[in-house]
Design a protein around this motif. Structure first.
Motif, PDB file in Angstrom:
ATOM      1  N   ASP A 110       0.823  -1.211   0.000  1.00 37.85           N
ATOM      2  CA  ASP A 110       0.000   0.000   0.000  1.00 37.85           C
ATOM      3  C   ASP A 110       0.856   1.260   0.000  1.00 37.85           C
ATOM      4  O   ASP A 110       0.565   2.222  -0.712  1.00 37.85           O
ATOM      5  CB  ASP A 110      -0.923   0.014   1.227  1.00 37.85           C
ATOM      6  CG  ASP A 110      -2.052  -0.979   1.065  1.00 37.85           C
ATOM      7  OD1 ASP A 110      -2.363  -1.329  -0.092  1.00 37.85           O
ATOM      8  OD2 ASP A 110      -2.600  -1.422   2.091  1.00 37.85           O
ATOM      9  N   MET A 111       1.909   1.241   0.817  1.00 37.07           N
ATOM     10  CA  MET A 111       2.785   2.415   0.872  1.00 37.07           C
ATOM     11  C   MET A 111       3.468   2.643  -0.468  1.00 37.07           C
ATOM     12  O   MET A 111       3.524   3.768  -0.971  1.00 37.07           O
ATOM     13  CB  MET A 111       3.838   2.216   1.971  1.00 37.07           C
ATOM     14  CG  MET A 111       3.256   2.196   3.369  1.00 37.07           C
ATOM     15  SD  MET A 111       4.384   1.401   4.537  1.00 37.07           S
ATOM     16  CE  MET A 111       5.596   2.684   4.742  1.00 37.07           C
ATOM     17  N   ARG A 153       0.994   4.055  -2.901  1.00 32.56           N
ATOM     18  CA  ARG A 153       0.740   5.476  -2.670  1.00 32.56           C
ATOM     19  C   ARG A 153       1.885   6.318  -3.201  1.00 32.56           C
ATOM     20  O   ARG A 153       1.686   7.369  -3.810  1.00 32.56           O
ATOM     21  CB  ARG A 153       0.584   5.737  -1.158  1.00 32.56           C
ATOM     22  CG  ARG A 153      -0.859   5.714  -0.676  1.00 32.56           C
ATOM     23  CD  ARG A 153      -0.930   5.505   0.812  1.00 32.56           C
ATOM     24  NE  ARG A 153      -0.509   6.669   1.588  1.00 32.56           N
ATOM     25  CZ  ARG A 153      -0.286   6.638   2.910  1.00 32.56           C
ATOM     26  NH1 ARG A 153      -0.459   5.519   3.577  1.00 32.56           N
ATOM     27  NH2 ARG A 153       0.072   7.717   3.544  1.00 32.56           N
ATOM     28  N   PHE A 154       3.102   5.830  -2.967  1.00 37.98           N
ATOM     29  CA  PHE A 154       4.287   6.567  -3.406  1.00 37.98           C
ATOM     30  C   PHE A 154       4.382   6.603  -4.935  1.00 37.98           C
ATOM     31  O   PHE A 154       4.640   7.642  -5.537  1.00 37.98           O
ATOM     32  CB  PHE A 154       5.540   5.933  -2.814  1.00 37.98           C
ATOM     33  CG  PHE A 154       6.736   6.829  -2.862  1.00 37.98           C
ATOM     34  CD1 PHE A 154       6.986   7.722  -1.830  1.00 37.98           C
ATOM     35  CD2 PHE A 154       7.617   6.790  -3.939  1.00 37.98           C
ATOM     36  CE1 PHE A 154       8.085   8.567  -1.871  1.00 37.98           C
ATOM     37  CE2 PHE A 154       8.716   7.634  -3.984  1.00 37.98           C
ATOM     38  CZ  PHE A 154       8.953   8.509  -2.952  1.00 37.98           C
TER      39      PHE A 154
END
Lengths: 251, 430
Positions: B92-93, B96-97
């Protein structure tokens, strides 16, 4: 741009090519057995030469643009760069990003370690705060005397902490989305290591706190330099552990 | 110049001798236009007729394939921790990035463990194919996709070496780096008259990749227009190439070949220029640093915990101020001088040896083997052809000696020298 525009220098050609030049005057000079390596550009039809000319022009332009953008991206701030930086950034990021200031202008002269301590719930329900645990020490153990150290020891925590550092302002406030992601990242690294390397049960961990421990490398002994090599600590706020932090890393 | 000497009236100044006026020196610019035109025509002939540096591009291809293959195999036990589902940089991170950065990676298409294994191992397979030069063009493409996928999944995992690999994997796609030292070259040499229709493997590979690409486009996995254009374009070009060979072997084929040569040569020039940018940047910024000026710079990274792999050796080296200073100044001089040394063949070759030597030292002393391997692979683009040919002959000899021990296979004639081994005139100069 087309070769026939330039004055032919007979000295530059060998007999075979000259013969081919003559052949160019006849129609259908390029047949199925012609090999590119020996073809004379003058033997090609006008549309063929036009295509080649366009290709040469386009590639030359693109080459110039690409290298100019790369050059200005890595150069110090200057007139041309400042005026065009948005355009350069837009082209370089994300895939052509590069940084070649390898140990420059000055090499790093300080060791930075990341420490963590945790507040855990004891079986009787009381809270206990652990001692500080040096996470970087594990990395160093996995690097020292290894011919082929892993990126997971060399870069994971080190670059994660650099990312955190760079995504926070001087007062330690996160800068935008990067800042928030970097906080989540370093705390997840710490939690993962507490579990994997320090046998901690993450279900009992309520909060964790990180700090950096920075000490300068002493000057070489043959230099007369007074360098303060004591360790300086910089604590960041306690971090309440949520399910987000544990997703994917808790066993 | 023409002022007569004041001290001795006897000695006539040059060009001022009485009675016999010297002939006017011929202009250094005479004939410049003509020779410029000739040079331009000659240059155009070179870059259109040939894909230059067949051995240099081949060694760069092999070098980066070895580097990535070694890296992925070496990190194989840590792959989930670094790029997969165990990563602290979670799916997820990373998503997002990547949404902000727009970086290209297959690994963020799905968080399934199976998908991760598939991509990771296909990247290994692509590196092997590229190393061997099997279907080199497709292999370089898959190699690039794999490298970008892995690196862009966890962008805070890399260092300078990964950065070089990232760039070169993209540049290599545009080169004809399988002209020599490849299975492709061997196949072409064995069956020079192979009809396009008989190349079943090639057709099948193209079809499979086409289906995969179509699926990626239709499902919206590839949503950036530039990547859609690039991936789709490259796929179409391969189809076009087959059609041209089959149906238009005359001028259209020659023109297409010339355009492919031009693209190769431009990409080769980019690779060379990129190497110059890297060394120039590294060198010129160092000049500004006080530690590089006072001659202690090399001491510091050597004694940093993260790079001090062999403290015993570092201590030994660090004990002499003279050695540290020589290494520090030498590093800066070599890096700054490199782009200019390219003007002189001998100077270039000496610097290449020094650079590669320094990288081997860094690999061992600072524990950066894959960084160093990538740098050496990159430097290899400037190796002289004569040296590469000698190395190739040695490798062939070694293989012959190794295979002779085993019972010889009944029908395996030694691979005839590929047609491309006839080195072009420019390359012979090295």
């Amino acid at each position: 741009m087309l070769p026939h525009d330039t004055a032919p220098e007979d000295g530059e050609r060998d007999e075979g090519q000259r013969a081919e030049g003559k052949r160019a005057l006849t129609a259908h000079a390029v047949d199925a057995v012609t090999v590119t390596e020996t073809v004379s550009l003058r033997a090609l039809s006008l549309p063929a030469r036009a295509i080649i000319a366009v290709a040469v022009g386009a590639l030359a332009a693109f080459f110039t643009w690409h290298m100019a953008a790369v050059f200005l991206f890595v150069s110090p701030s200057n007139t041309v760069r400042e005026e065009n930086f948005d355009r350069i950034r837009g082209y370089i990021y994300p895939e052509f990003e590069q940084n070649w200031k390898l140990f420059a202008p000055n090499p790093l002269q300080r060791d930075e370690a990341v420490h963590v301590r945790a507040q855990v719930t004891e079986p009787d329900g009381s809270l206990r705060t652990t001692d500080w645990i040096n996470l970087t020490a594990t990395d160093i153990d996995n690097i020292r005397h290894h011919l082929l150290p892993s990126h997971s020891a060399q870069n994971l925590l080190r670059r994660g902490w650099d990312f955190y550092d760079g995504a926070h302002d001087d007062e330690g406030r996160p800068i935008g989305e990067r800042g928030r992601l970097s906080e989540l990242y370093v705390h997840r690294i710490a939690l993962q290591r507490l579990q994997d390397e320090h046998d901690m049960d993450l279900d009992t961990v309520r909060r964790v706190q990180l700090r950096s421990a920075v000490s300068r490398v002493p000057a070489p002994e043959w230099r007369e330099e007074e360098i303060d090599t004591s360790t300086y600590y910089d604590e960041i706020d306690w971090w309440v552990v949520t399910s987000d932090d544990l997703e994917g890393i808790a066993r | 110049m023409s002022i007569p000497s004041q001290r001795t009236g006897n000695a006539p100044a040059p060009g001022a001798s009485p009675g016999a006026p010297a002939p006017a020196p011929s202009s250094p610019f005479r004939g410049l236009g003509r020779s410029f035109d000739a040079a331009l025509a000659r240059g155009l002939g070179h870059v259109t007729r040939r894909a230059l540096g067949p051995y240099q591009t081949a060694i760069v291809r092999i070098g980066f394939a070895v580097t990535v293959l070694g890296f992925l195999l070496h990190e194989w036990p840590n792959r989930h921790l670094m790029y997969g589902q165990d990563s602290a940089w979670s799916f997820d991170m990373a998503s997002r990035f990547a949404e902000n950065s727009g970086a290209f990676t297959l690994l963020l298409w799905s968080d399934s463990g199976l998908w991760f294994e598939l991509v990771y191992h296909l990247t290994i397979a692509a590196a092997v194919a590229m190393l061997l030069g099997w279907r080199t063009r497709a292999a370089t493409m898959l190699f690039m996709i794999g490298v970008l996928s892995v690196q862009n999944r966890s962008i805070f995992m890399g260092d300078g070496g990964d950065n070089v690999i990232h760039l070169m994997s993209m540049y290599l796609v545009l080169t004809r780096c399988g002209q020599v030292w490849s299975l492709d070259a061997r196949r072409r040499a064995r069956r020079p008259d192979l009809e396009p229709t008989e190349d079943r493997v090639g057709i099948a590979l193209w079809a499979v990749l086409g289906v995969a690409l179509l699926a990626a486009l239709v499902t919206g996995s590839v949503d950036s227009w530039i990547w859609s254009l690039f991936l789709g374009g490259m796929w179409l070009v391969h189809g076009y190439w087959w059609l041209i060979r089959r149906y238009a072997p005359g001028e259209p084929r020659v023109v297409s070949d010339i355009v492919a040569n031009l693209v190769h040569n431009a990409a080769l020039l980019v690779i060379m220029a990129e190497v110059c940018v890297i060394y120039a940047t590294a060198g010129w910024y160092k000049i500004q640093g006080s530690r590089w000026q006072d001659g202690t710079a090399v001491y510091y990274p050597m004694n940093l915990d993260y790079f001090n792999v062999w403290p015993e050796v570092s201590e030994l080296l660090s004990s002499s101020g003279m050695v540290i200073m020589a290494l520090s100044y030498g590093t800066v001089i070599v890096q700054v001088a490199f782009p200019f040394a390219l003007l002189n063949r001998r100077a270039k070759n000496i610097l290449l040896v020094l650079m590669m030597g320094e990288h081997i030292g860094i690999a061992l002393l600072m524990g950066l083997p894959f960084f160093s391997l990538a740098m050496i692979a990159m430097d290899a683009v400037f190796l002289p052809t004569a040296f590469l040919l000698w190395m190739g002959a040695r490798a062939t000899g070694l293989r012959a000696r190794l295979t002779r021990r085993r019972p010889a296979p009944p029908e395996a004639p030694p691979a005839p020298a590929p047609a491309e081994q006839r080195s072009p005139a420019w390359a012979a100069k090295g």
